[in-house]
Each structure stands twice: as structure tokens, then as C-alpha cells.
Scaffold this motif. Sequence first.
Motif, PDB file in Angstrom:
ATOM      1  N   GLY A  26     -32.336 146.168  -2.060  1.00  0.00           N
ATOM      2  CA  GLY A  26     -32.717 145.571  -0.791  1.00  0.00           C
ATOM      3  C   GLY A  26     -33.512 146.518   0.086  1.00  0.00           C
ATOM      4  N   LEU A  27     -33.047 147.760   0.194  1.00  0.00           N
ATOM      5  CA  LEU A  27     -33.757 148.755   0.999  1.00  0.00           C
ATOM      6  C   LEU A  27     -35.133 149.056   0.398  1.00  0.00           C
ATOM      7  CD1 LEU A  27     -30.840 151.249   1.771  1.00  0.00           C
ATOM      8  CD2 LEU A  27     -31.889 149.606   3.337  1.00  0.00           C
ATOM      9  N   ALA A  28     -35.189 149.152  -0.933  1.00  0.00           N
ATOM     10  CA  ALA A  28     -36.464 149.441  -1.589  1.00  0.00           C
ATOM     11  C   ALA A  28     -37.461 148.299  -1.391  1.00  0.00           C
ATOM     12  CB  ALA A  28     -36.231 149.684  -3.079  1.00  0.00           C
ATOM     13  N   GLY A  29     -36.962 147.058  -1.465  1.00  0.00           N
ATOM     14  CA  GLY A  29     -37.849 145.920  -1.278  1.00  0.00           C
ATOM     15  C   GLY A  29     -38.435 145.863   0.122  1.00  0.00           C
ATOM     16  N   LEU A  50     -44.950 140.361  -3.018  1.00  0.00           N
ATOM     17  CA  LEU A  50     -44.698 141.460  -3.938  1.00  0.00           C
ATOM     18  C   LEU A  50     -43.352 142.116  -3.667  1.00  0.00           C
ATOM     19  CD1 LEU A  50     -48.237 143.147  -4.006  1.00  0.00           C
ATOM     20  CD2 LEU A  50     -47.183 141.753  -5.800  1.00  0.00           C
ATOM     21  N   GLY A  51     -43.036 142.309  -2.385  1.00  0.00           N
ATOM     22  CA  GLY A  51     -41.768 142.925  -2.031  1.00  0.00           C
ATOM     23  C   GLY A  51     -40.585 142.074  -2.440  1.00  0.00           C
ATOM     24  N   ALA A  52     -40.701 140.752  -2.269  1.00  0.00           N
ATOM     25  CA  ALA A  52     -39.599 139.854  -2.627  1.00  0.00           C
ATOM     26  C   ALA A  52     -39.355 139.852  -4.131  1.00  0.00           C
ATOM     27  CB  ALA A  52     -39.909 138.438  -2.145  1.00  0.00           C
ATOM     28  N   VAL A  53     -40.413 139.727  -4.909  1.00  0.00           N
ATOM     29  CA  VAL A  53     -40.254 139.712  -6.372  1.00  0.00           C
ATOM     30  C   VAL A  53     -39.777 141.077  -6.866  1.00  0.00           C
ATOM     31  CG1 VAL A  53     -41.455 139.431  -8.571  1.00  0.00           C
ATOM     32  CG2 VAL A  53     -41.954 137.883  -6.672  1.00  0.00           C
ATOM     33  N   GLY A  54     -40.340 142.150  -6.295  1.00  0.00           N
ATOM     34  CA  GLY A  54     -39.900 143.487  -6.668  1.00  0.00           C
ATOM     35  C   GLY A  54     -38.435 143.711  -6.347  1.00  0.00           C
ATOM     36  N   ALA A  68     -39.162 132.404  -9.513  1.00  0.00           N
ATOM     37  CA  ALA A  68     -38.674 131.049  -9.244  1.00  0.00           C
ATOM     38  C   ALA A  68     -37.923 130.988  -7.919  1.00  0.00           C
ATOM     39  CB  ALA A  68     -37.779 130.582 -10.388  1.00  0.00           C
ATOM     40  N   SER A  69     -37.128 132.013  -7.628  1.00  0.00           N
ATOM     41  CA  SER A  69     -36.381 132.061  -6.373  1.00  0.00           C
ATOM     42  C   SER A  69     -37.333 132.145  -5.184  1.00  0.00           C
ATOM     43  CB  SER A  69     -35.440 133.267  -6.377  1.00  0.00           C
ATOM     44  OG  SER A  69     -34.742 133.376  -5.153  1.00  0.00           O
ATOM     45  N   PHE A  70     -38.347 133.005  -5.315  1.00  0.00           N
ATOM     46  CA  PHE A  70     -39.340 133.127  -4.236  1.00  0.00           C
ATOM     47  C   PHE A  70     -40.066 131.804  -4.008  1.00  0.00           C
ATOM     48  CE2 PHE A  70     -43.705 133.876  -2.855  1.00  0.00           C
ATOM     49  CZ  PHE A  70     -43.504 134.619  -1.700  1.00  0.00           C
ATOM     50  N   ALA A  71     -40.465 131.140  -5.096  1.00  0.00           N
ATOM     51  CA  ALA A  71     -41.180 129.864  -4.982  1.00  0.00           C
ATOM     52  C   ALA A  71     -40.308 128.794  -4.335  1.00  0.00           C
ATOM     53  CB  ALA A  71     -41.650 129.403  -6.359  1.00  0.00           C
ATOM     54  N   GLN A 340     -34.769 133.684   0.251  1.00  0.00           N
ATOM     55  CA  GLN A 340     -34.124 133.063  -0.895  1.00  0.00           C
ATOM     56  C   GLN A 340     -33.784 134.080  -1.978  1.00  0.00           C
ATOM     57  OE1 GLN A 340     -33.288 129.733  -0.915  1.00  0.00           O
ATOM     58  NE2 GLN A 340     -32.053 130.370  -2.665  1.00  0.00           N
ATOM     59  N   VAL A 341     -34.680 135.050  -2.187  1.00  0.00           N
ATOM     60  CA  VAL A 341     -34.410 136.099  -3.163  1.00  0.00           C
ATOM     61  C   VAL A 341     -33.204 136.926  -2.726  1.00  0.00           C
ATOM     62  CG1 VAL A 341     -35.299 138.204  -4.242  1.00  0.00           C
ATOM     63  CG2 VAL A 341     -36.783 136.215  -3.999  1.00  0.00           C
TER      64      VAL A 341
END
Length: 465
Positions: A26-29, A50-54, A68-71, A340-341
Motif C-alpha cells: 500500500g505504501l509503495a503504491g 499504474l499505481g493501483a495495478v502496481g 480487473a479490480s481497477f476496471a 477497489q484495488v
Amino acid sequence: MSAPSFVAAAAPIVPSAGDTQLVIAGLAGIALIIVLITWLKVNPFLSLALGAVGLGMAANLGGGKSVASFATGFGNTMASVGILVGFGAMFGKLLADSGGADRIVDTIVGRSSAKALPWTMAAVGALIGLPMFFEVGLVLLMPVIILVARRSGLPLMRVAVPTLAGLSVMHGLVPPHPGPLVAITALNANLGLTLALGIVVAIPTVIIAGPLFSRYAARWADVPVPALFETAEDHGENPSSRPRPTFVAALFCVLLPVILMLARAFADVIAPDAEGGLKGVLDFLGTPTVALGIAVVVGILVLARGGRMNRAAVAKSLETSLPPIAGILLIVGAGGGLKQVIIDTGIGEVISRAVSGSGVSVLILAWFVAVLIRVATGSATVAITTAAGILAPVAETLPSGTVALMVLVIGAGSLFLSHVNDAGFWLVKEFMGMSVAQTLKTWTVMECIISVVSLVGVLLLNLVI
């Protein structure tokens, strides 16, 4: 009743990794998002995506599930907030193009004495700012600020600071402005309650950050009125006015969605269990999407008629209102995807447990998170969407009143310390002909006052709610 949630009811979330890995992910994202926006100058929408998927991949959710979660979060957000933002943009453009905004400003300012003018301009900023995006309201009000200062003889800051304070407070605290609506939807807050509490906090905040602070701002930045927006009237001529809606008609159109949403809120308080009849009608009309849609239709009928706009002019106004908000819509949607992520990985549950066991006020925490993101990125929209996404799992465990107050403190935090990475900072500086130092001493200090006073107001309300 609450605004629709980003996420439909689902089975309990199974954490995708251990607590330590989730916290680090979470902190890294969030750090990745901030670095992309501030250092690499990547567009906020792409940075959030990019941050959410990462974040999801670092939390062991997997690449496919992270996307899928991001979408899913993006789509759910657009299904609710996206429609509201579109209607709001259409209405704001109609108000400006028809001359309705000019009519409101001219009428209110024309009936004010020089002594009362700072207070009047604060009201003008709040009223015009209510249905408009901040940047649109800022550009619309700049000619008004400069012309009023020139004709009244008052120092520029005595006119500008109250107007900008009213505009900024509406941007951060009061729906149906898009910023608060994003947080209301993300946290599943009660819209009517949030609207009522937002008005309670906004009034003293505008007074302190506007007319009262403007006395000091005028001393700290003795700026001459810029030679911009000169009109025939400034040269002694008396041009014929263009057709415009009446003051009553323009004011009615601006306040209509607020009245409808407040009526629904009052009905929920008086008869919470009633169905059908008048209560059913108010529930329908007071739904944010319906209320703003009605405002657009009424604006087409009333504002366009008053401004003598033909069908082609109305069509052009509505059409040109949407392209400028495309970027904002994508950022808001990406914020929903990030949220959502955070939920699907189980990071939200970790945050919720940490907050509940820390003893730190959840309201102060929400404000602080929004402040950090705002100062780092320079974007109030990114601050609101990201902070709301991070704290959404915490809000699920809180009573309705506290969730409404959380919306307000996130909005307040998103305004803190506007500086050189904020587009609004440069707009104000250039329009008013100030130096960077003068802008910091006036605009930046005003934004900090708004943020802190709003936080104090919310904390005081929390003692009685």
C-alpha cells in the motif's frame, strides 16, 4: 439516504497476503503515484492507474485480477459520479454563456456599499462557485474581481481574497460541487446530511478566510489593479447590455439542485420509513443525478430563454462544456479504481484495524492523509479521490454522522498549502500580476486558513453529533 456506493455488496474479502506485505504494498503504491505525478510529471490518470495495478501486484493479487479490480472500480465510479460531473459541467457552461452568472454578480455587487463589498464578494464567490468546477469559476470570476476593484477603489486583495475564499470553500466542502460528491460516493455518505453540515462549516470558514483575512492580505501584498478586462464603461461610454436572464431566474437555477437535495434530506429525517406519496417524489427528485439533470433542463428553458440563446447556441454551449472535463472524469474514475484495488487486496481491512486500534481521531487522520497527497501532487482532485479510497474501508464501520464529517475533512485537507505545483496557484498569480512571494502570502495562506478552520469546525461538530 446514502449516495450509491462504488462497490456492490459482495462476499467478505480474503486478504491476498500477510499484513506486513499488504502495508508495504500500500505504501509503495501510493509512493509510486506521488513520484510519477511530481517527479516524472506523468498525467495523474495514468499515474493512478499504474499505481493501483502496481499496488495490487505487490500485494500478491496477481496482474490479471489487479487490472480487473481497477476496471471494476473505474466503471462503478463513472456510473455514479461521472454522470453528476457531466451534468454539472453542462449547467455551469449554460450559466456562463447565457449571462446568468454576470446577472448574479452585477445585481449583488451593484447593491453593496464599499464597506460591505468584501462580504458581498465572498457571497458572490460562493454562489458562482457552487455549480462550477474550480478552474472554470476562477476564470469566470477574475474579470469580475478586477473590474470591481478598479471601480470601487478598494485594494485588489480586499476584493480578490473574499471572492476566492467563497469559491474555494464551495470546491472543497459543499455538494453538488464535484469534489465533495466524489468523497460522498466513495465513502457511501448520507448526501443530505453532508450537504447540511458542509453549509454549517462553510459559512464561518468563508468569513474568516475571506473578508477578515483580506485585511491582512491587502497589507502583505499591496498590488495595483491589473490593466486587464477594460470595458467601454471604464472609458465613460454606456454600451447597451446584452440580453441576460433576470436575477431571480438565475439565482433559482443555481439553487434548484441544492433545494431538491435538501428537501429529500429533510423528508428522510421527518419520515425515514415512509414510502410512496410525497416522500417518494422527494426521494426521486432529490437524488443527485436527477436533481442536477433537472437543473440542466430548467437551465435550457430558463437561462437560455433569458439570454436569448437559440437552439444552435444552446447546443454549442452544452457540447463545448464536456471536453474540458474529460481529464477530470478520468482522474476521478482512476481514483475509484485505486479504491477497489485497496479493498480487494485486503489492505483496507488492515487500515481499518490499525485506525480503530490507534486511538487517533479518524477525522484528523483523514484530513492528514488528504493534506499529504495534496501537498505532494498539487491536485485537490487527486487528494480527494486517493484519500477517500484509502479510508473507505474505515468509513464502513462508522456512524452516518461521522462519515459525513469525514467527507468534509477530506475536502478540507485537499485544499491545504496550494503552492508552485498547483495550477490554481499560477492562475491567481498571473491574473493578478503578483510575484511568487506575494501569491504565497495571500493565496497560499488563504487556502491554509480554509483547510485548518474547516478542520476545527468539523471537530467541533463531532462533539455534538
